[in-house]
Write a protein that holds these residues in place. Structure first.
Motif, PDB file in Angstrom:
ATOM      1  N   ASP A   3      33.779  41.512  44.800  1.00 36.77           N
ATOM      2  CA  ASP A   3      33.375  41.392  43.396  1.00 36.77           C
ATOM      3  C   ASP A   3      31.854  41.201  43.342  1.00 36.77           C
ATOM      4  N   MET A   4      31.135  42.280  43.015  1.00 40.73           N
ATOM      5  CA  MET A   4      29.669  42.311  42.921  1.00 40.73           C
ATOM      6  C   MET A   4      29.012  42.365  44.300  1.00 40.73           C
ATOM      7  N   ASP A  10      29.009  44.486  38.401  1.00 33.28           N
ATOM      8  CA  ASP A  10      30.214  43.689  38.104  1.00 33.28           C
ATOM      9  C   ASP A  10      31.217  44.535  37.315  1.00 33.28           C
ATOM     10  N   ASN A  11      32.074  45.325  37.878  1.00 33.27           N
ATOM     11  CA  ASN A  11      32.298  45.353  39.294  1.00 33.27           C
ATOM     12  C   ASN A  11      32.562  46.785  39.763  1.00 33.27           C
ATOM     13  N   HIS A  36      38.204  43.926  40.964  1.00 31.59           N
ATOM     14  CA  HIS A  36      38.566  44.143  39.557  1.00 31.59           C
ATOM     15  C   HIS A  36      37.771  45.310  38.995  1.00 31.59           C
ATOM     16  N   GLU A  75      40.181  40.742  34.833  1.00 32.85           N
ATOM     17  CA  GLU A  75      39.503  39.654  35.551  1.00 32.85           C
ATOM     18  C   GLU A  75      38.614  38.866  34.605  1.00 32.85           C
ATOM     19  N   GLU A  76      37.885  39.612  33.780  1.00 37.91           N
ATOM     20  CA  GLU A  76      36.907  38.964  32.891  1.00 37.91           C
ATOM     21  C   GLU A  76      37.586  38.145  31.794  1.00 37.91           C
TER      22      GLU A  76
END
Ligand code: ZN
Length: 271
Positions: free
Chosen positions: A146-147, A81-82, A64, A118-119
């Motif tokens: 992701d991260m 992130d991210n 994302h 995403e968030e």
């Protein structure tokens, strides 16, 4: 009611101590909701497979690219992130393109997709799963990043680790392929702590791969865990461990490469 309140007030004044007063009353509350519609876009990069028999099967690699944006005067850079996952997927996409240019393109087709929202609840990947560009029945796997740029407290003495989540939930082959790629090329510590179905953090349900898994598509999620700067204005690029991130990028690539090139499509052998 008024006498109860004034009585309590007088007692508080005379004794100098606070006290609670309870009473029944009807309360009417009005809450007005403000709606604003925002538009986001998923960004797709497609590398067509080179094997006529396999190119209508798809390996999807996702990250994302949205984060928390600006809130008041606070800017949330979201380096880990991210941006870390986004740039990793861009590098992987480029590696597949370079391989194809050199006449060594992947046998299956590869879709590198940077998703938005995403968030706000995995919205971009949810949209894709609802309105896919390529048939979901032909989608072999989702590889989600992701991260991947930081080191959590638990691994502060060994940055060469990654949490692997979801790989064995639908397909034991996916789990094995990732393990094999790691033992052959990258030798990172693969930490399965967050893959435990009883883990209270429930990360398996919290990033974009889950919208693929929900549709029965095997999915693997690479994640470095949280840290003090998670979802804060201090998630800045100067704190990224680029060396570690590169190693994880290699693992994600080798795993994706095998998924795109092996003879048989990985099987779903678990519910
Ligand atoms: Zn994220």
């Amino acid at each position: 009611m008024v006498s109860k309140i004034t009585g309590a007030r007088d007692k508080i004044e005379s004794k100098g101590k606070p006290r609670n007063v309870g009473f029944k009353c009807a309360v009417k509350m009005v809450a007005e909701k403000n709606y604003s519609q925002l538009k986001g876009s998923n960004v797709l990069g497609f590398i067509e497979g080179t094997d006529p028999k396999l190119k209508d099967e798809y390996v999807v690699v996702t990250a994302h690219y949205d984060h928390l944006g600006k809130r008041g005067d606070d800017m949330y850079p979201g380096a880990d992130d991210n941006a870390s996952g986004t740039s990793t997927v861009l590098e992987i996409c480029q590696a597949f393109v370079e391989a194809k240019k050199a006449g060594l393109g992947p046998r299956r087709s590869v879709l590198c997709m940077l998703v938005s929202g995403e968030e706000k609840g995995l919205l971009g990947s949810q949209y894709y799963a609802q309105y896919p560009i390529f048939p979901l029945e032909k989608t072999v796997v989702d590889v989600n990043v992701d991260m991947v740029g930081r080191v959590d407290d638990e691994h502060k003495d060994n940055p060469d680790y990654i949490y692997v989540i979801g790989a064995d939930r639908l397909s034991s082959e996916l789990h094995q392929i990732n393990e094999h790629a790691n033992s052959t090329y990258t030798n990172l510590t693969l930490d399965y702590k967050y893959n435990d179905e009883k883990d209270p953090n429930r990360y398996y349900y919290r990033s974009d791969h889950y919208n693929f898994a929900k549709k029965g598509i095997p999915a693997i999620f690479y994640f470095n865990g949280t840290h003090a700067d998670y979802h804060r204005t201090s998630d800045t690029p100067d704190k990224i461990n680029f060396e570690k991130m590169t190693k994880i990028g290699h693992l994600v690539f080798y795993t994706s490469w095998e998924l795109a090139n092996r003879d048989g499509r990985i099987k779903v052998d678990k519910k």
